[in-house]
Each structure stands twice: as C-alpha cells, then as structure tokens.
Design a protein around this motif. Sequence first.
Motif, PDB file in Angstrom:
ATOM      1  N   PRO A  10       0.806  -1.226   0.000  1.00  0.00           N
ATOM      2  CA  PRO A  10       0.000   0.000   0.000  1.00  0.00           C
ATOM      3  C   PRO A  10       0.840   1.277   0.000  1.00  0.00           C
ATOM      4  CG  PRO A  10      -0.859  -1.580   1.583  1.00  0.00           C
ATOM      5  CD  PRO A  10       0.458  -2.114   1.119  1.00  0.00           C
ATOM      6  N   ALA A  11       1.982   1.257   0.671  1.00  0.00           N
ATOM      7  CA  ALA A  11       2.825   2.454   0.721  1.00  0.00           C
ATOM      8  C   ALA A  11       3.427   2.750  -0.648  1.00  0.00           C
ATOM      9  CB  ALA A  11       3.923   2.273   1.765  1.00  0.00           C
ATOM     10  N   ARG A  63       0.777   4.187  -2.907  1.00  0.00           N
ATOM     11  CA  ARG A  63       0.527   5.615  -2.639  1.00  0.00           C
ATOM     12  C   ARG A  63       1.592   6.476  -3.332  1.00  0.00           C
ATOM     13  NH1 ARG A  63      -2.153   6.742   2.334  1.00  0.00           N
ATOM     14  NH2 ARG A  63      -1.686   8.945   1.953  1.00  0.00           N
ATOM     15  N   TYR A  96       3.369   6.287   5.020  1.00  0.00           N
ATOM     16  CA  TYR A  96       2.251   5.561   4.431  1.00  0.00           C
ATOM     17  C   TYR A  96       2.110   4.164   5.029  1.00  0.00           C
ATOM     18  CZ  TYR A  96       2.011   9.266   0.921  1.00  0.00           C
ATOM     19  OH  TYR A  96       1.874  10.477   0.288  1.00  0.00           O
ATOM     20  N   GLN A  97       3.241   3.550   5.384  1.00  0.00           N
ATOM     21  CA  GLN A  97       3.169   2.265   6.084  1.00  0.00           C
ATOM     22  C   GLN A  97       2.459   2.422   7.420  1.00  0.00           C
ATOM     23  OE1 GLN A  97       7.272   0.790   6.316  1.00  0.00           O
ATOM     24  NE2 GLN A  97       6.576  -1.029   5.224  1.00  0.00           N
ATOM     25  N   GLU A 126       0.357   4.832   8.351  1.00  0.00           N
ATOM     26  CA  GLU A 126      -1.055   5.136   8.130  1.00  0.00           C
ATOM     27  C   GLU A 126      -1.841   3.868   7.834  1.00  0.00           C
ATOM     28  OE1 GLU A 126      -1.683   8.076   5.165  1.00  0.00           O
ATOM     29  OE2 GLU A 126      -0.751   9.694   6.314  1.00  0.00           O
ATOM     30  N   HIS A 127      -1.271   2.993   7.009  1.00  0.00           N
ATOM     31  CA  HIS A 127      -1.963   1.760   6.645  1.00  0.00           C
ATOM     32  C   HIS A 127      -2.108   0.842   7.855  1.00  0.00           C
ATOM     33  CE1 HIS A 127      -3.410  -1.455   4.089  1.00  0.00           C
ATOM     34  NE2 HIS A 127      -2.532  -2.264   4.631  1.00  0.00           N
ATOM     35  N   SER A 128      -1.072   0.762   8.694  1.00  0.00           N
ATOM     36  CA  SER A 128      -1.138  -0.122   9.862  1.00  0.00           C
ATOM     37  C   SER A 128      -2.143   0.376  10.885  1.00  0.00           C
ATOM     38  CB  SER A 128       0.254  -0.233  10.496  1.00  0.00           C
ATOM     39  OG  SER A 128       0.668   1.016  11.023  1.00  0.00           O
ATOM     40  N   ASP A 155      -5.015   1.825  10.033  1.00  0.00           N
ATOM     41  CA  ASP A 155      -6.385   1.710   9.489  1.00  0.00           C
ATOM     42  C   ASP A 155      -7.149   0.545  10.110  1.00  0.00           C
ATOM     43  OD1 ASP A 155      -5.973   3.879   7.933  1.00  0.00           O
ATOM     44  OD2 ASP A 155      -5.494   2.756   6.109  1.00  0.00           O
TER      45      ASP A 155
END
Length: 309
Positions: free
Chosen positions: A245-246, A249, A302-303, A305-307, A309
Amino acid sequence: MANRTTLNFLALFVTLAAKQSAGRMRVWRALRALGSATLRDGVYLLPDTPEYTKALEQIAADVHSVEGTAEIYRLDGRDEDQHESLIALFDRGEGYAALLKSIHAANPADPKAVRLLHREFSALSAIDFFPGEARRQAEEALAALEAAAIGEPLNVSGKIRRLAGADFRGRIWATRKHLWVDRMASAWLIQRHIDPDARFIWLDDPKHCPKKALGFDFDGAAFTHVGGRVTFEVLATSFALESDPAIARIAAIVHFLDVGGIPVAEAAGIEAVLAGARASATDDDALLIDASRLFDNLYKNYQQEHSND
C-alpha cells in the motif's frame, strides 16, 4: 464521454440572498470545477449522470444551509436544434485555443512546462463532455511536444512481465541525467526494494547506454513507460511490489507529477521539495541521496497510516 443523441441534462436552479456573497462564490467555484454550463443567471446545466446528480445534490444542500433555494430538474431541448443549442453551451473551444497557444509557445526541453501543459489538457478534457476537433488538435499538438521533449520515453503497449528480484542483484542501472520525479523515484525503488547493491550511471545520451547496464525511463530501456504506466509503476509491477500500500501511494504521486491524471493532494508539496533538492544538488548522485530521504519518509509514513487503518 457523453452521448450527443441520448443525453439529457440536469438543471440546477439556485437563488441566494445578496448578503450571501461567500456562499454564492462557493457555489460558483463548485459548479465551475464540475464544468457546468450557464443557461441563464442562476440556472446551471450538467450531463444527466449519477455522478453529477450526486454532485448537484451536494451543492443544493450547501445552498439550503445558507438559507438559499436550490432545485434540480431534468431537461432537454424541444427539438434537435434546441438540443444542439444546449450542447453548444458546453463548448470548450476557447479553452483549447488558449492551451494550443501555450503548447506552440512551449520549449520541449523544459520538462516542467510540458508536464504542466499535460495537466491542463487533462483537466480541460475531463470536463469536455462533447469532444470534437478542438480537442483533437490540442491532443495532437501536445503529443508532438511530448515526443520532442528531450529523451522523454514514449508509452509502448504490451504486458509487464513478472521478474525475480534475485536475478537483478548487484547490477548497473542507467537512466538519463538531470533526474526528475519518475527517475528519482524509480532509482529509489530499485535501491531500496529491488537491488540493494545497485550502481547507477547517469547518461548524457541514452543511445550510448552500456550494454551491461539495465536502462530505465527512456525509449528502448529495459524498464520504461508501458500502457499508460510510468516507469516507477512498471518497476513496481515487474517485481510484484505494487500490492504494497505504501508503494501504491507513492506510485500515484509519481504518476500524477510525471504525466498528470488523477490529482493527489500532497503532490504539489512533494514536487516543491524535490525541485528544491534538484536546484541545490551538486550532481545526480547527491540529488538521489536527498530525494531518497524524502521517499524513505513517505514510505514510512504511508506504512504507518496503513497499519493504523
């Protein structure tokens, strides 16, 4: 693309009190961004689609919140001539004419100018519901400008093959010197996620790329633009990194800054930072070090932020 023969229109009738100047400006800006046409003062048209129905409903709700009136109707011309007159309200000829003038005046050796013109074309064509000759001329001129840009790779068609990272360790990688976004990000991706022992050479002329080197982001390179994807995206897909995901992005940012398309909120700030790094770097090696810090931090953010979520 809208269909001339079957399309009906949505009409938003708006009334706002004179004291609601801020609300009027907010509504006008929202309608302008959508590409609406003005039938008369306070009556705005858009194609009758679910997307624009939802958008006008949101604008109507905003009008109601400041004690104005807003109603949405469906309409069409009584006959073919009147229908064509409604279509004519959406004419983007003046916009394309101004863009064409800028394209003809642009220097193909200025990659930033070419990118900005591409973005302008993308934004204009997105609200060109009835494209015709004006759009074709602008698109053709822009394609010619991009083809003339120094060393910029052209899109090629074809599938992107999956590759084994183990076969690409300790290699020499080569791209055009004077790095910019796609080449910066691609070099970072290679070094951090594909080939930790990568060595880079920066080419004056891609035609003189050494046979032992893996080229990227130029015509004929091992990795370059394919089917609308920029080099960063092609590398990510080739080495099965696009599901991260990172990285996805970052790919969206690189794509937008390199060729335009779907806007990314943070792209402008990132472009400014990279432009500053490019202006202050003594050479491309130093520039890659600075740019890599930015991409490292983006990736970590971004890593995280994803973790969360």
